[in-house]
Design an enzyme around this catalytic site. Structure first.
Site, short mmCIF file in Angstrom:
data_model
loop_
_atom_site.label_atom_id
_atom_site.label_comp_id
_atom_site.label_asym_id
_atom_site.label_seq_id
_atom_site.Cartn_x
_atom_site.Cartn_y
_atom_site.Cartn_z
N LYS A 251 128.52 -40.56 73.78
CA LYS A 251 128.06 -40.35 72.40
C LYS A 251 129.22 -40.00 71.49
O LYS A 251 129.77 -38.91 71.54
CB LYS A 251 127.02 -39.23 72.32
CG LYS A 251 126.29 -39.28 70.97
CD LYS A 251 125.68 -37.98 70.54
CE LYS A 251 126.66 -37.02 69.93
NZ LYS A 251 127.30 -37.48 68.67
N GLU B 194 136.59 -29.38 76.57
CA GLU B 194 137.87 -29.31 75.86
C GLU B 194 137.57 -28.75 74.49
O GLU B 194 136.99 -29.46 73.65
CB GLU B 194 138.45 -30.72 75.66
CG GLU B 194 139.05 -31.39 76.84
CD GLU B 194 140.28 -30.69 77.34
OE1 GLU B 194 140.88 -29.89 76.61
OE2 GLU B 194 140.62 -30.95 78.49
N CYS C 72 143.17 -30.29 68.27
CA CYS C 72 142.80 -29.08 69.00
C CYS C 72 144.04 -28.25 69.36
O CYS C 72 143.99 -27.03 69.37
CB CYS C 72 142.01 -29.43 70.25
SG CYS C 72 142.79 -30.70 71.25
N GLU D 165 140.15 -21.02 64.49
CA GLU D 165 140.66 -22.39 64.36
C GLU D 165 140.29 -22.90 62.96
O GLU D 165 139.14 -22.86 62.55
CB GLU D 165 140.01 -23.28 65.42
CG GLU D 165 140.50 -24.71 65.34
CD GLU D 165 140.08 -25.55 66.53
OE1 GLU D 165 138.87 -25.67 66.79
OE2 GLU D 165 140.98 -26.09 67.21
#
Ligand code: NAI
Ligand code: MG
Length: 504
Positions: free
Chosen positions: A199, A275, A309, A406
């Protein structure tokens, strides 16, 4: 003052092949066929450089997930499961070759859908995906168990392990490197002998559907690969809780990673690889080669507009060189050319969406309120699309949200340090642990720091070293498990220990 943002009409800038693809219907890929959603759902993919709609795409719902999982199960029990390893390798190798054959077209579609510069997608993202398929094609024929001398009764048994594919694997991927991320899920799963339901992110469905066409051309048996464009809270959540899915491999936010782990636990305890986010330290000691460290520090946070990331979002600089490094990074930031990805002069594209633009703007505004100083950038660039000016913040402290959370935008916090022990503490004062960079000409210090930082990847006098053979993944809240390398294929295999009585 930044240069003006370059705008182009994304569609007009596409080559003929990419334009034809955009004009084809965008449907789900289930059991080897392109199909509509049972419930009739659609989503709209937009061009983040302008905010304009590109095309509508079918959005999968729970019933479509059921259909795709059933098709993947049939292929696992049948055509794909019965392929010999060499045939799996051949399909993967063909897919890699087809990606190279269509490199330009895929890079253009990726650029239009994500906003990233097409020349970068063509040079890095798309070839890297092809190399991942090639690399795992090699592993398909090298999966092996071991034999064991039992410690208590070695004469009584011949014992060995078999490595078996987990079954039906789901991949749920984000929008920052869509085509590459698809390969990170598909290639090791298929090499291991699993079948897959992938997906893509709702913001970037397009290159996955082009990939579906190449999967047909490469000769994978129907149902081996299924691609469900759709939303996270519907299709994504249905995959995470589906009792027919044996493994889910997810890349995205830590928040959704927690939900996926919870859904996996509550359904069938499917295997999970995650992840997730990062707040990676980039540490520059006074003895570093600054000619290399300064431009790399800029690339580490501004590349892909900071939507990475492992972005080097915390820039720690030893006090004597603090001003020199900060002004070097600021000068690079101020001179970067922002623009639509399909303009060849663009160095940085827009953020992904209005949501991301609001999120990044909110972080920087809050940092100002908390006492940070904005040395350059600090706000949206241009007045259409979702561009954000590369931003350097100083006077940020470890307790500020901007230095802890983040941001996923082109925003770096520059912070000074005095000693090796101080910087070790600062670097590890985070819930994340994805990556770290260390810049020093002192080899002993480099090794001491590499051992001391809690991160899944450590880059010494470099940044962002990715290779299909090098495991990548996070410590702490940056995730579970590793992708790439032998660890990457292990994540799609189960170990069976067989003990055969030999009668002694
Ligand atoms: P997200 O984590 O919501 O999306 C990633 C993928 O997860 C998409 O395919 C999405 O459809 C799917 N998803 C969403 N909710 C789900 C659910 N309940 N169950 C199953 N799948 C679900 O990321 P989002 O909202 O697009 O970005 C938010 C933040 O996440 C970013 O600001 C960034 O900090 C982080 N992020 C990290 C990435 C990475 O590479 N580690 C990539 C993208 C975002
Ligand atoms: Mg898009």
């Amino acid at each position: 003052m930044n240069k003006p943002v370059i705008f182009v009409d994304g569609r007009d800038a596409l080559g003929a092949a990419a334009r034809e693809f955009i004009d084809r219907p965008k449907r789900l890929f289930i059991g080897g066929a392109f199909t509509d959603s049972v419930a009739g759902g659609k989503l709209m993919s937009e061009d983040p450089a302008s905010g304009a709609d590109i095309c509508a795409v079918v959005a999968a719902d729970a019933e479509d997930v059921d259909r795709a999982v059933a098709a993947a199960r049939t292929a696992f029990d049948g055509a794909w499961g019965k392929q010999v390893p060499a045939a799996r390798a051949e399909c993967l190798t063909k897919l890699a070759a087809l990606i190279y054959d269509n490199l330009e077209e895929i890079a253009e579609i990726e650029s239009l859908d994500t906003g990233k510069p097409a020349h970068i997608a063509k040079a890095l993202d798309v070839p890297f995906a092809a190399e991942i398929y090639k690399y795992y094609a090699g592993w398909a024929t090298k999966i092996q168990g071991r034999s064991f001398d039992l410690s208590l009764n070695p004469e009584a048994f011949h014992a060995f392990t078999r490595r078996e594919p987990l079954g039906v694997a789901a991949g749920v991927i984000p929008w920052n490197f869509p085509f590459a991320q698809a390969s990170f899920k598909l290639a090791p799963a298929l090499a291991a002998g699993c079948t897959v339901v992938l997906k893509p992110a709702e913001q970037t469905p397009l290159t996955a559907l082009r990939l579906a066409e190449l999967v047909v051309e490469a000769g994978f048996p129907e149902g081996t690969v299924n691609i469900l464009t759709g939303f996270g809270h519907t299709a994504g959540a249905a995959l995470a809780s589906h009792p027919g899915v044996d493994k889910i491999s997810f890349t995205g936010s830590t928040e959704v990673g927690r939900k996926i782990a919870a859904a996996a636990a509550a359904s069938n305890l499917k295997r999970v690889t995650l992840e997730l986010g990062g707040k990676s330290p980039n540490i520059i000691f006074a003895d570093a080669n600054l000619e290399s460290a300064i431009p790399t520090a800029a690339a580490a946070i501004f590349g892909n507009s900071g939507q990475v990331c492992n972005a080097g979002s915390r820039l720690f600089i030893e006090a004597p060189i603090f001003d020199q490094v900060v002004s070097g990074v600021r000068d690079i930031a101020a001179n970067m050319q922002l623009g639509a990805g399909l303009n060849p002069d663009s160095e940085l594209g827009p953020l992904m969406s209005q949501v991301q633009l609001d999120r990044v703007t909110g972080h920087v505004d809050r940092a100002r309120g908390d006492g940070a100083s904005v040395l350059c950038g600090g706000s949206r660039a241009g007045d259409s699309g979702y561009f954000f000016a590369p931003t350097v913040l100083a006077e940020t402290t470890a307790d500020m949200a901007v230095a802890r959370e983040e941001i996923f935008g082109p925003v770096v916090c520059a912070m000074p340090f005095e000693t090796e022990s101080e910087i070790t503490g600062l670097a590890n004062d985070t819930n994340f642990g994805l990556a770290a960079s260390i810049w020093t000409e002192n080899i002993g210090k480099a090794h001491r720091m590499a051992a001391a930082v809690n991160a899944g990847a450590v880059w010494v006098n470099s940044f962002g070293v990715f290779d299909p053979n090098l495991p990548f993944g996070g410590y702490k809240e940056s995730g579970w498990g590793r992708e790439f390398g032998i660890e990457g294929i292990d994540a799609f295999l189960e170990t069976k220990a067989v003990s055969v009585s030999i009668g002694a």
